[in-house]
Write a protein that holds these residues in place. Sequence first.
Motif, PDB file in Angstrom:
ATOM      1  N   ALA A   1       0.820  -1.101  -0.072  1.00  0.00           N
ATOM      2  CA  ALA A   1       0.093   0.054   0.232  1.00  0.00           C
ATOM      3  C   ALA A   1       0.867   1.064  -0.089  1.00  0.00           C
ATOM      4  N   GLN A   2       0.376   2.162  -0.699  1.00  0.00           N
ATOM      5  CA  GLN A   2       0.994   3.572  -0.765  1.00  0.00           C
ATOM      6  C   GLN A   2       1.483   4.121   0.485  1.00  0.00           C
ATOM      7  N   ARG A   3       0.658   3.689   1.664  1.00  0.00           N
ATOM      8  CA  ARG A   3       0.749   4.484   2.952  1.00  0.00           C
ATOM      9  C   ARG A   3       1.855   4.076   3.608  1.00  0.00           C
ATOM     10  N   VAL A   4       2.451   2.773   3.317  1.00  0.00           N
ATOM     11  CA  VAL A   4       3.689   2.500   3.962  1.00  0.00           C
ATOM     12  C   VAL A   4       4.977   2.304   3.116  1.00  0.00           C
ATOM     13  N   SER A   5       4.714   2.535   1.867  1.00  0.00           N
ATOM     14  CA  SER A   5       5.965   2.421   0.734  1.00  0.00           C
ATOM     15  C   SER A   5       7.152   3.065   0.981  1.00  0.00           C
ATOM     16  N   ASN A   6       6.924   4.269   1.615  1.00  0.00           N
ATOM     17  CA  ASN A   6       8.280   5.194   1.899  1.00  0.00           C
ATOM     18  C   ASN A   6       8.703   4.998   3.384  1.00  0.00           C
ATOM     19  N   PHE A   7       8.251   3.918   3.942  1.00  0.00           N
ATOM     20  CA  PHE A   7       8.644   3.804   5.435  1.00  0.00           C
ATOM     21  C   PHE A   7      10.071   3.359   5.661  1.00  0.00           C
ATOM     22  N   GLY A   8      10.351   2.314   4.585  1.00  0.00           N
ATOM     23  CA  GLY A   8      11.890   1.478   5.015  1.00  0.00           C
ATOM     24  C   GLY A   8      11.890   0.795   6.205  1.00  0.00           C
ATOM     25  N   THR A   9      13.178   0.433   6.539  1.00  0.00           N
ATOM     26  CA  THR A   9      13.259  -0.489   7.883  1.00  0.00           C
ATOM     27  C   THR A   9      13.678   0.225   8.968  1.00  0.00           C
ATOM     28  N   THR A  10      13.170  -0.093  10.070  1.00  0.00           N
ATOM     29  CA  THR A  10      13.578   0.714  11.164  1.00  0.00           C
ATOM     30  C   THR A  10      15.162   0.403  11.611  1.00  0.00           C
ATOM     31  N   ILE A  11      15.825   1.502  11.988  1.00  0.00           N
ATOM     32  CA  ILE A  11      17.068   1.493  12.058  1.00  0.00           C
ATOM     33  C   ILE A  11      17.351   0.420  13.214  1.00  0.00           C
ATOM     34  N   PHE A  12      16.608   0.199  13.943  1.00  0.00           N
ATOM     35  CA  PHE A  12      16.857  -0.939  15.242  1.00  0.00           C
ATOM     36  C   PHE A  12      17.342  -2.330  14.559  1.00  0.00           C
ATOM     37  N   PHE A  13      16.360  -2.508  13.816  1.00  0.00           N
ATOM     38  CA  PHE A  13      16.573  -3.864  12.991  1.00  0.00           C
ATOM     39  C   PHE A  13      17.971  -3.913  12.456  1.00  0.00           C
ATOM     40  N   GLU A  14      18.117  -2.967  11.721  1.00  0.00           N
ATOM     41  CA  GLU A  14      19.382  -2.779  10.746  1.00  0.00           C
ATOM     42  C   GLU A  14      20.698  -2.963  11.578  1.00  0.00           C
ATOM     43  N   MET A  15      20.630  -2.016  12.564  1.00  0.00           N
ATOM     44  CA  MET A  15      22.161  -2.036  13.407  1.00  0.00           C
ATOM     45  C   MET A  15      22.046  -3.325  14.351  1.00  0.00           C
ATOM     46  N   THR A  16      20.949  -3.869  14.818  1.00  0.00           N
ATOM     47  CA  THR A  16      21.171  -5.173  15.523  1.00  0.00           C
ATOM     48  C   THR A  16      21.726  -6.217  14.745  1.00  0.00           C
ATOM     49  N   ASP A  17      21.212  -6.029  13.409  1.00  0.00           N
ATOM     50  CA  ASP A  17      21.484  -7.306  12.453  1.00  0.00           C
ATOM     51  C   ASP A  17      22.890  -6.910  12.141  1.00  0.00           C
ATOM     52  N   LEU A  18      23.599  -5.786  11.998  1.00  0.00           N
ATOM     53  CA  LEU A  18      24.905  -5.701  11.545  1.00  0.00           C
ATOM     54  C   LEU A  18      25.818  -5.860  12.839  1.00  0.00           C
ATOM     55  N   ALA A  19      25.188  -5.508  13.927  1.00  0.00           N
ATOM     56  CA  ALA A  19      25.970  -5.869  15.152  1.00  0.00           C
ATOM     57  C   ALA A  19      26.114  -7.481  15.309  1.00  0.00           C
ATOM     58  N   ASN A  20      25.015  -8.421  15.068  1.00  0.00           N
ATOM     59  CA  ASN A  20      25.197  -9.702  15.177  1.00  0.00           C
ATOM     60  C   ASN A  20      26.111 -10.288  14.061  1.00  0.00           C
ATOM     61  N   ARG A  21      25.953  -9.766  12.938  1.00  0.00           N
ATOM     62  CA  ARG A  21      27.089  -9.967  11.929  1.00  0.00           C
ATOM     63  C   ARG A  21      28.429 -10.047  12.071  1.00  0.00           C
ATOM     64  N   HIS A  22      28.870  -8.843  12.920  1.00  0.00           N
ATOM     65  CA  HIS A  22      30.192  -8.699  13.298  1.00  0.00           C
ATOM     66  C   HIS A  22      30.561  -9.211  14.448  1.00  0.00           C
ATOM     67  N   GLN A  23      29.704  -9.583  15.327  1.00  0.00           N
ATOM     68  CA  GLN A  23      29.836  -9.978  16.587  1.00  0.00           C
ATOM     69  C   GLN A  23      30.354  -8.782  17.553  1.00  0.00           C
ATOM     70  N   ALA A  24      29.641  -7.634  17.144  1.00  0.00           N
ATOM     71  CA  ALA A  24      29.936  -6.204  17.628  1.00  0.00           C
ATOM     72  C   ALA A  24      29.440  -6.188  19.150  1.00  0.00           C
ATOM     73  N   VAL A  25      29.988  -5.585  20.148  1.00  0.00           N
ATOM     74  CA  VAL A  25      28.960  -5.350  21.548  1.00  0.00           C
ATOM     75  C   VAL A  25      28.011  -4.328  21.100  1.00  0.00           C
ATOM     76  N   ASN A  26      26.687  -4.665  21.290  1.00  0.00           N
ATOM     77  CA  ASN A  26      25.741  -3.880  20.719  1.00  0.00           C
ATOM     78  C   ASN A  26      25.211  -2.696  21.888  1.00  0.00           C
ATOM     79  N   LEU A  27      25.768  -1.557  21.428  1.00  0.00           N
ATOM     80  CA  LEU A  27      25.322  -0.393  22.113  1.00  0.00           C
ATOM     81  C   LEU A  27      24.219   0.353  21.438  1.00  0.00           C
ATOM     82  N   GLY A  28      23.980  -0.378  20.476  1.00  0.00           N
ATOM     83  CA  GLY A  28      22.854   0.379  19.503  1.00  0.00           C
ATOM     84  C   GLY A  28      21.442   0.293  20.087  1.00  0.00           C
TER      85      GLY A  28
END
Length: 396
Positions: free
Chosen positions: A5-32
């Motif tokens: 639906a148009q009403r959600v098409s420009n929302f993108g992915t929340t930054i919290f999913f994105e950074m937690t995923d990146l932290a897990n992939r790099h085994q980083a200490v997650n202070l995100g």
Amino acid sequence: MTYMAQRVSNFGTTIFFEMTDLANRHQAVNLGQGFPNFPGPDFLKQAAIEAIQDDVNQYAPGSGRPRLREAIAHKMARFYGLPVDPDSEVTVTHGATEAIFATILGLVNPGDEVIIFEPYYDSYVPAVQIAGGVPRFYTLRPPNWAIDRKELTALFSDKTKLILINTPHNPTGKVYSEDELSLIADLCQTHNVIAVTDEVYEHIIFDGAKHVCMATLPGMSTRTVTISSAGKTFSMTGWKVGWTIASPELTQALFRVHQFMVYCGAAPLQEGVATALQAPHTYYTDLAAMYESNRDFLANALLKAGLTPIMPKGTYFIMADIGQLGFPDDVTFCRHLTAEVGVAAIPPSAFYHNPADGATLARFAFCKTRETLEEAARRLVKLKHSAASRKLTMSN
Ligand code: PMP
Ligand code: GLN
């Protein structure tokens, strides 16, 4: 052809999913992402376990289990002297996030203007957009995040329906002063505007600062929706037990959305939170003292790493100025920090309508065990060196 639906098409992915995923992939200490990595209190777990064993396992009333509504009303009287009717003024929601959505959808008409302070918690703008509202932004600027009377007054118009306030404020750690809230309260009354105050960090407050509840200011109890949740106060962000406190008229508006969005929240967890809210005063003061000590530890580690922390007065987040390190923006910095240094942080540009306003900052969470913060501090020492070698590679 897209199904979305148009009403959600420009929302993108929340930054919290994105950074937690990146932290897990790099085994980083997650202070995100802000979630405690230590257990919540046993008295809360025990109360929920007992409720499950006592078969409190069917639908709760739409507005929440009566014991919880009473505990919420009682807590508001105990901490802020605010009288609340548990039957007509409290709605238990699926975390503060649902409370924010239900409130905005229940009150905002298409074309209505909603004033939002930025940086803002990332669900505010999508909620306003889904309602067809028009966000109007007030930009808080470091290092004081102060409010200018003239600038704020200019944002109010005949079209303003609602102003969203978050105190203590994520991500800056600002605690709105009584004077600032009084200014907002005056403007709300002059322009017939409703204040929605997100107070999920109400008990995480430092340096003797005081949390002022907007609803306690003269003339505001009937035009304020107070939102909070158990996630931060009891270190159980996965429970998603939140609530709204508002006059019967405002409660009815948000309840109409709540009933069809979730109908009710999880019954046994509500019983657990009802017990937890009755914790003695020392539980709340110990929580704040623990976080104040974590704040000081992390601020020191950031300083040693060449960053400039901006001391928060509340919440479990600290913003730091990254300007000196020569990164083009906060997103590049946070990706570098996660992948090369092994510490994840959140790029605050995600919390501004104009991302450039957050480009020289990074947000770090200190709702972590001391061991985790110590490990982050050890890794952060590498930052200066890794930033310098990155610069060298870029210039070659
Ligand atoms: N508001 C703010 C400012 C927050 O930081 C959070 C944290 N997730 C929420 C609302 C959402 O709270 P909840 O997890 O209870 O939905
Ligand atoms: N409130 C937390 C934060 O700001 C997490 C929010 C979320 O994951 N949706 O980090």
